[in-house]
Design a protein around this motif. Structure first.
Motif, short mmCIF file in Angstrom:
data_model
loop_
_atom_site.label_atom_id
_atom_site.label_comp_id
_atom_site.label_asym_id
_atom_site.label_seq_id
_atom_site.Cartn_x
_atom_site.Cartn_y
_atom_site.Cartn_z
N LEU A 23 -8.60 1.72 -1.86
CA LEU A 23 -7.17 1.13 -2.37
C LEU A 23 -7.76 0.98 -3.98
O LEU A 23 -6.79 1.42 -4.83
CB LEU A 23 -6.69 0.21 -1.62
N GLN A 24 -8.67 0.38 -4.43
CA GLN A 24 -8.89 -0.13 -5.88
C GLN A 24 -9.23 1.19 -6.49
O GLN A 24 -8.76 1.35 -7.47
CB GLN A 24 -10.08 -1.07 -5.94
N ASP A 25 -10.00 2.17 -5.78
CA ASP A 25 -10.37 3.46 -6.77
C ASP A 25 -9.16 4.18 -6.79
O ASP A 25 -8.96 4.64 -7.87
CB ASP A 25 -11.56 3.88 -5.49
N ALA A 26 -8.23 4.34 -5.68
CA ALA A 26 -7.05 5.33 -5.93
C ALA A 26 -6.01 4.55 -7.00
O ALA A 26 -5.57 5.29 -7.71
CB ALA A 26 -6.51 5.25 -4.39
N ALA A 27 -6.23 3.20 -6.84
CA ALA A 27 -5.14 2.64 -7.91
C ALA A 27 -5.73 2.81 -9.26
O ALA A 27 -4.80 3.00 -10.35
CB ALA A 27 -4.87 1.26 -7.66
N LEU A 32 -2.07 5.92 -8.74
CA LEU A 32 -1.02 6.15 -7.94
C LEU A 32 0.02 5.09 -7.75
O LEU A 32 0.84 4.92 -6.82
CB LEU A 32 -1.86 6.69 -6.60
N GLY A 33 -0.27 4.03 -8.30
CA GLY A 33 0.28 2.67 -8.15
C GLY A 33 -0.63 1.46 -7.88
O GLY A 33 -2.12 1.89 -7.66
N ASP A 34 -0.21 0.20 -7.45
CA ASP A 34 -0.97 -0.87 -7.25
C ASP A 34 -1.60 -0.73 -5.58
O ASP A 34 -1.17 0.02 -4.92
CB ASP A 34 -0.60 -2.08 -7.62
N THR A 68 3.69 9.15 -1.36
CA THR A 68 2.43 8.60 -1.49
C THR A 68 1.50 9.02 -0.68
O THR A 68 0.27 9.00 -1.09
CB THR A 68 2.56 7.17 -1.61
N VAL A 69 1.86 9.25 0.70
CA VAL A 69 0.71 9.63 1.64
C VAL A 69 -0.08 11.05 1.12
O VAL A 69 -1.35 11.02 1.18
CB VAL A 69 1.20 9.61 2.86
#
Length: 104
Positions: A23-27, A32-34, A68-69
């Protein structure tokens, strides 16, 4: 040694184990959002993996309708590295899922 009964389940377990880092890496990298916005998308992907063979076309269709998916799946498809992140069978199951949700 496998951590689950199937390659897809192993991919799901690996994603859950690394959930916060994913999640941290994607954000951070993909914008992509938080993490709170991305968490439901990650849960959907993990759920589909855990139910591989049991997840129906309706489940995949619903996942495709959530932007988002697909964006998270596309990001993960680019970032995933074998064997750093997971073994080849689990990665192949993940790539099949990414293709099913329109990201592969």
């Amino acid at each position: 040694p496998h951590v689950a009964e199937s390659a897809a389940a192993e991919a799901a377990v690996t994603m859950l184990r690394n959930r916060q880092a994913v999640l941290q890496d994607a954000a951070r990298r993909a914008g992509l959002g938080d993490r709170e916005e991305l968490d439901p998308a990650l849960r959907i992907l993990v759920g589909l993996l855990a139910r591989e063979g049991g997840a129906g076309e309706d489940d995949v269709r619903v996942a495709r309708q959530i932007p988002t998916v697909g964006r998270l799946a596309a990001f993960l498809a680019q970032r995933m590295c074998v064997p750093r992140d997971m073994g080849a069978p689990a990665a192949a199951a993940l790539q099949r899922l990414f293709g099913a949700v329109g990201a592969g």
